[in-house]
Write an enzyme that holds these catalytic residues in place. Structure first.
Site, mmCIF file in Angstrom:
data_model
loop_
_atom_site.group_PDB
_atom_site.id
_atom_site.type_symbol
_atom_site.label_atom_id
_atom_site.label_comp_id
_atom_site.label_asym_id
_atom_site.label_seq_id
_atom_site.Cartn_x
_atom_site.Cartn_y
_atom_site.Cartn_z
ATOM 1 N N HIS A 1 -12.860 -37.714 46.417
ATOM 2 C CA HIS A 1 -13.763 -38.430 45.512
ATOM 3 C C HIS A 1 -14.923 -39.006 46.310
ATOM 4 C CE1 HIS A 1 -10.660 -39.342 42.099
ATOM 5 N NE2 HIS A 1 -10.698 -38.069 42.439
ATOM 6 N N TYR B 1 -12.699 -48.943 38.039
ATOM 7 C CA TYR B 1 -12.228 -50.322 38.188
ATOM 8 C C TYR B 1 -12.946 -51.149 37.138
ATOM 9 C CZ TYR B 1 -10.234 -49.503 42.894
ATOM 10 O OH TYR B 1 -9.472 -49.080 43.961
ATOM 11 N N PRO C 1 -3.389 -54.958 46.072
ATOM 12 C CA PRO C 1 -3.697 -53.520 46.019
ATOM 13 C C PRO C 1 -5.127 -53.175 45.587
ATOM 14 C CG PRO C 1 -2.303 -54.145 44.177
ATOM 15 C CD PRO C 1 -2.399 -55.346 45.063
ATOM 16 N N LYS D 1 -5.962 -50.648 50.379
ATOM 17 C CA LYS D 1 -6.001 -50.656 51.842
ATOM 18 C C LYS D 1 -4.638 -50.583 52.538
ATOM 19 C CE LYS D 1 -10.336 -50.812 52.792
ATOM 20 N NZ LYS D 1 -10.573 -49.471 52.310
ATOM 21 N N TYR E 1 -14.785 -49.630 51.245
ATOM 22 C CA TYR E 1 -13.812 -48.881 50.439
ATOM 23 C C TYR E 1 -13.405 -47.571 51.122
ATOM 24 C CZ TYR E 1 -11.326 -47.372 46.277
ATOM 25 O OH TYR E 1 -10.343 -46.973 45.411
HETATM 26 P P1 FAD Z 1 6.813 -49.436 53.630
HETATM 27 O O1 FAD Z 1 6.230 -48.295 52.905
HETATM 28 O O2 FAD Z 1 7.294 -50.601 52.851
HETATM 29 O O3 FAD Z 1 7.976 -48.863 54.522
HETATM 30 C C1 FAD Z 1 8.921 -49.701 55.166
HETATM 31 C C2 FAD Z 1 10.245 -48.987 55.224
HETATM 32 O O4 FAD Z 1 11.202 -49.782 55.915
HETATM 33 C C3 FAD Z 1 10.816 -48.761 53.818
HETATM 34 O O5 FAD Z 1 11.150 -47.405 53.668
HETATM 35 C C4 FAD Z 1 12.028 -49.680 53.768
HETATM 36 O O6 FAD Z 1 13.045 -49.162 52.933
HETATM 37 C C5 FAD Z 1 12.440 -49.722 55.222
HETATM 38 N N1 FAD Z 1 13.252 -50.883 55.589
HETATM 39 C C6 FAD Z 1 13.148 -52.163 55.126
HETATM 40 N N2 FAD Z 1 14.090 -52.939 55.675
HETATM 41 C C7 FAD Z 1 14.813 -52.148 56.508
HETATM 42 C C8 FAD Z 1 15.940 -52.368 57.347
HETATM 43 N N3 FAD Z 1 16.510 -53.571 57.421
HETATM 44 N N4 FAD Z 1 16.429 -51.334 58.056
HETATM 45 C C9 FAD Z 1 15.850 -50.104 57.976
HETATM 46 N N5 FAD Z 1 14.783 -49.835 57.191
HETATM 47 C C10 FAD Z 1 14.263 -50.836 56.464
HETATM 48 N N6 FAD Z 1 -2.057 -48.837 49.767
HETATM 49 C C11 FAD Z 1 -3.167 -48.077 49.923
HETATM 50 O O7 FAD Z 1 -3.617 -47.892 51.054
HETATM 51 N N7 FAD Z 1 -3.797 -47.483 48.857
HETATM 52 C C12 FAD Z 1 -3.349 -47.658 47.594
HETATM 53 O O8 FAD Z 1 -3.910 -47.060 46.671
HETATM 54 C C13 FAD Z 1 -2.204 -48.508 47.386
HETATM 55 N N8 FAD Z 1 -1.705 -48.720 46.153
HETATM 56 C C14 FAD Z 1 -0.533 -49.387 46.005
HETATM 57 C C15 FAD Z 1 -0.026 -49.523 44.728
HETATM 58 C C16 FAD Z 1 1.181 -50.184 44.546
HETATM 59 C C17 FAD Z 1 1.704 -50.317 43.140
HETATM 60 C C18 FAD Z 1 1.901 -50.716 45.679
HETATM 61 C C19 FAD Z 1 3.242 -51.406 45.503
HETATM 62 C C20 FAD Z 1 1.394 -50.579 46.954
HETATM 63 C C21 FAD Z 1 0.175 -49.933 47.131
HETATM 64 N N9 FAD Z 1 -0.373 -49.777 48.395
HETATM 65 C C22 FAD Z 1 -1.544 -49.072 48.536
HETATM 66 C C23 FAD Z 1 0.295 -50.339 49.564
HETATM 67 C C24 FAD Z 1 1.133 -49.302 50.344
HETATM 68 O O9 FAD Z 1 2.041 -48.675 49.487
HETATM 69 C C25 FAD Z 1 1.852 -49.987 51.512
HETATM 70 O O10 FAD Z 1 0.917 -50.742 52.229
HETATM 71 C C26 FAD Z 1 2.556 -48.979 52.434
HETATM 72 O O11 FAD Z 1 3.726 -48.479 51.838
HETATM 73 C C27 FAD Z 1 2.899 -49.598 53.794
HETATM 74 O O12 FAD Z 1 3.642 -48.708 54.569
HETATM 75 P P2 FAD Z 1 4.724 -49.227 55.593
HETATM 76 O O13 FAD Z 1 5.325 -48.019 56.221
HETATM 77 O O14 FAD Z 1 4.125 -50.274 56.454
HETATM 78 O O15 FAD Z 1 5.794 -50.010 54.721
HETATM 79 C C1 DHB Z 2 -4.460 -46.698 43.239
HETATM 80 C C2 DHB Z 2 -3.932 -47.871 43.708
HETATM 81 C C3 DHB Z 2 -4.755 -48.888 44.098
HETATM 82 O O1 DHB Z 2 -4.226 -50.033 44.568
HETATM 83 C C4 DHB Z 2 -6.129 -48.759 44.009
HETATM 84 O O2 DHB Z 2 -6.929 -49.785 44.383
HETATM 85 C C5 DHB Z 2 -6.672 -47.574 43.545
HETATM 86 C C6 DHB Z 2 -5.830 -46.541 43.156
HETATM 87 C C7 DHB Z 2 -3.571 -45.601 42.831
HETATM 88 O O3 DHB Z 2 -2.344 -45.820 42.845
HETATM 89 O O4 DHB Z 2 -4.041 -44.515 42.488
#
Ligand code: FAD
Ligand code: DHB
Length: 394
Positions: free
Chosen positions: A75, A204, A296, A300, A388
Site C-alpha cells: 500500500h 482510519y 495498536p 508499530k 507510518y
Molecule cells: P508475542 O507475539 O506476544 O510473542 C511472545 C511469545 O512468548 C508468545 O508466543 C507467548 O505465548 C510466549 N510466552 C509468553 N510467556 C511465556 C513463557 N512463560 N514461556 C514460554 N513462552 C512464553 N503490530 C504491528 O506492528 N502492526 C499491526 O498492525 C498490529 N496490530 C495489532 C492488532 C492487535 C489486535 C494486537 C493485539 C496487536 C497488534 N500489533 C500490531 C502488535 C503485535 O501483534 C505485537 O507487537 C507482536 O506480536 C509482538 O511480538 P513479540 O514476539 O514481541 O511478542
Molecule cells: C491493522 C492493525 C492496526 O493496529 C493498524 O493500525 C492497522 C491495521 C490490521 O490488523 O490490519
C-alpha cells in the site's frame, strides 16, 4: 533432569523469538527456543497486519520473502476519514518510495516456523513452568518442563522474547527496572470478515461516535476495528450492532462504506503504552512486547519487535566473532530510542483519532481542526507518512 547447552536461549516463539532464532542461525549461532503455547495457537492467533518497509526488507534479506512477495499487499497510501470525507495521504510519494505491506502476523510466524523447522535447531512448543536463572552470571540458564520431564538449558545469553505477560521481565530485579506506563480509556473491538475489501487502502476514521479502522488481510478478507469501552463485554456486540456501528463511523459522503459479509472472528484488545528501562540485565536481553507495548493505532508493535531482534542479532554476532561487547552494551539504549519514537507516534495517532469519555465538544472540534490541518499541509502529511512507513533499522 535433562541437560543441554546452547549459545542463546530464547523464551517465546512469537515474531521476535522466531526471527531472532533465524537471524542467529544465518550467522552460525546456535539457539534453543521455548514457547508455552501450542504451535497451532501461535500461528492462528489474529494480531498484526501492517508491515513497515524495513520489516518487509528484513524478510527478504533473510530469505523469507517468497510468500510475502506473492501474497503481501503493498500500500502506497492510506486514508484519513473525518467530517464525512476521506483524505488520501500519498505515503510513498512523500517518503521517496517507502510503503507498508499488508501481510498477517500469522503468515510471518508461519514462514518463520517453517524456516526454523528446516534448520533442525530446537523449537519446543507447549513447555510448562519456564524459568530463567543466574542472569547476572556468565552462565545463565533456562528451565522448563516438557513431556513430563524437567529440562535445563545452559546458555551464554538469554533473549526474553516472551511478550507482555512473559516471565523474563519479572525476573529482572525490581529495583533495577523502571516501567513507564499509560492505559487508555478505551479498547478496540476487532472483526475478521469474509468479504472483499471495498477500498484498496486502509481507512482510519474519527467520528463523533469514536474511532473506526478499515483494513484487510487478503483480496477476500476484510479486517475492521472500532473503539469501544475498555471493559466491554463482547456478548453485548451481536453482528448487527457491529455492522451498524462500523457503517456509521466509516461511511463517507462519496458513498464509500465497508462491504459487509460473514464475521468469522471477534475479539477485544485493551490499549496500553508500556516501556521497560533498561531492556537488559546481565546476560538477559528483552526484545519486542516483553520490553514495550504500543497502542495498536500506529501499527508499530510487530515492527518494533523485528527492529529489536535485528539489533540484538547484530550485537551477538559481533560478540561471537571477536568478543567485542560494545554493541551488546549499546543495545538497550539504541532499542529504547526507537521504542520511544514509536511510542510518541502511536500515542499521537491514538489521541488524534479516538474520543475519550472525559473529552467535550471543544476537544472534538480541536481534533477535527488538527486533522484538517494535517491533510492540507504537505509538511504535516510527510511527518505522518515517514513515521507510518517507518525508518530504516539503523
Ligand atoms: P508475542 O507475539 O506476544 O510473542 C511472545 C511469545 O512468548 C508468545 O508466543 C507467548 O505465548 C510466549 N510466552 C509468553 N510467556 C511465556 C513463557 N512463560 N514461556 C514460554 N513462552 C512464553 N503490530 C504491528 O506492528 N502492526 C499491526 O498492525 C498490529 N496490530 C495489532 C492488532 C492487535 C489486535 C494486537 C493485539 C496487536 C497488534 N500489533 C500490531 C502488535 C503485535 O501483534 C505485537 O507487537 C507482536 O506480536 C509482538 O511480538 P513479540 O514476539 O514481541 O511478542
Ligand atoms: C491493522 C492493525 C492496526 O493496529 C493498524 O493500525 C492497522 C491495521 C490490521 O490488523 O490490519
Amino acid at each position: 533432569m535433562m541437560q543441554t547447552r546452547t549459545q542463546v536461549g530464547i523464551v517465546g516463539a512469537g515474531p521476535a523469538g522466531l526471527m531472532l532464532g533465524h537471524l542467529l542461525h544465518l550467522r552460525g549461532i546456535d539457539s534453543f527456543i521455548i514457547e508455552n503455547r501450542s504451535e497451532e495457537h501461535v500461528v492462528e492467533r489474529v494480531r498484526a497486519g501492517v508491515l513497515e518497509q524495513s520489516t518487509v526488507d528484513l524478510m527478504h534479506e533473510v530469505g523469507l520473502g517468497g510468500r510475502l512477495a506473492a501474497h503481501g499487499m503493498r500500500h502506497e497510501g492510506l486514508y484519513l476519514a473525518f467530517g464525512g470525507a476521506r483524505h488520501r495521504i500519498p505515503m510513498a510519494e512523500l517518503t521517496g518510495g517507502r510503503a507498508i505491506t499488508i501481510y498477517g502476523q500469522n503468515e510471518v510466524v508461519r514462514d518463520l516456523i517453517a524456516a526454523r523447522t528446516g534448520t533442525g535447531r530446537p523449537l519446543r512448543f507447549e513447555v510448562e513452568e519456564a524459568g530463567v536463572r543466574d542472569l547476572a552470571s556468565l552462565t545463565p540458564s533456562i528451565r522448563f518442563r516438557s513431556g513430563g520431564r524437567l529440562h535445563e538449558v545452559a546458555c551464554d545469553f538469554i533473549a526474553g522474547c516472551d511478550g507482555s505477560h512473559g516471565i523474563c521481565r519479572p525476573s529482572m530485579p525490581a529495583d533495577r527496572v523502571h516501567v513507564y506506563e499509560r492505559t487508555y480509556p478505551f479498547a478496540w473491538l476487532g472483526v475478521l470478515v469474509d468479504a472483499a475489501p471495498s477500498s484498496d487502502e486502509l481507512v482510519y476514521s474519527l467520528h463523533d461516535r469514536g474511532f473506526a479502522l478499515f483494513s484487510m488481510r487478503s483480496p477476500h478478507v476484510t479486517r475492521l476495528y472500532l473503539q469501544c469501552e475498555p471493559d466491554e463485554d463482547i456478548a453485548r456486540w451481536p453482528d448487527d450492532r457491529i455492522w451498524a456501528e462500523l457503517t456509521t463511523r466509516l461511511q463517507t459522503s462519496d458513498g464509500w462504506a465497508p462491504r459487509a459479509g460473514p464475521i468469522t472472528q471477534k475479539s477485544i484488545t485493551r490499549m496500553r503504552s508500556v516501556v521497560v528501562e533498561p531492556m537488559d540485565h546481565g546476560r538477559l536481553f528483552l526484545a519486542g512486547d516483553a520490553a514495550h507495548i504500543v497502542p495498536p493505532t500506529g501499527a508499530k508493535g510487530l515492527n518494533l519487535a523485528m527492529a529489536d531482534v535485528w539489533r540484538l542479532a547484530r550485537a551477538l554476532e559481533a560478540f561471537y566473532r571477536s568478543g567485542d561487547e560494545t554493541l551488546l552494551r549499546e543495545y538497550s539504549g539504541r532499542a529504547l530510542q526507537r521504542a520511544w519514537r514509536a511510542q510518541r507516534f502511536s500515542w499521537w495517532m491514538t489521541s488524534a483519532l479516538h474520543r475519550a469519555a472525559a473529552d467535550n465538544d471543544f476537544d472534538y472540534r480541536r481534533q477535527l481542526a488538527d486533522l484538517e490541518y494535517l491533510v492540507s499541509s504537505r509538511a504535516a502529511m510527510t511527518s505522518l507518512a515517514e513515521n507510518y512507513v517507518g525508518t530504516p533499522m539503523e
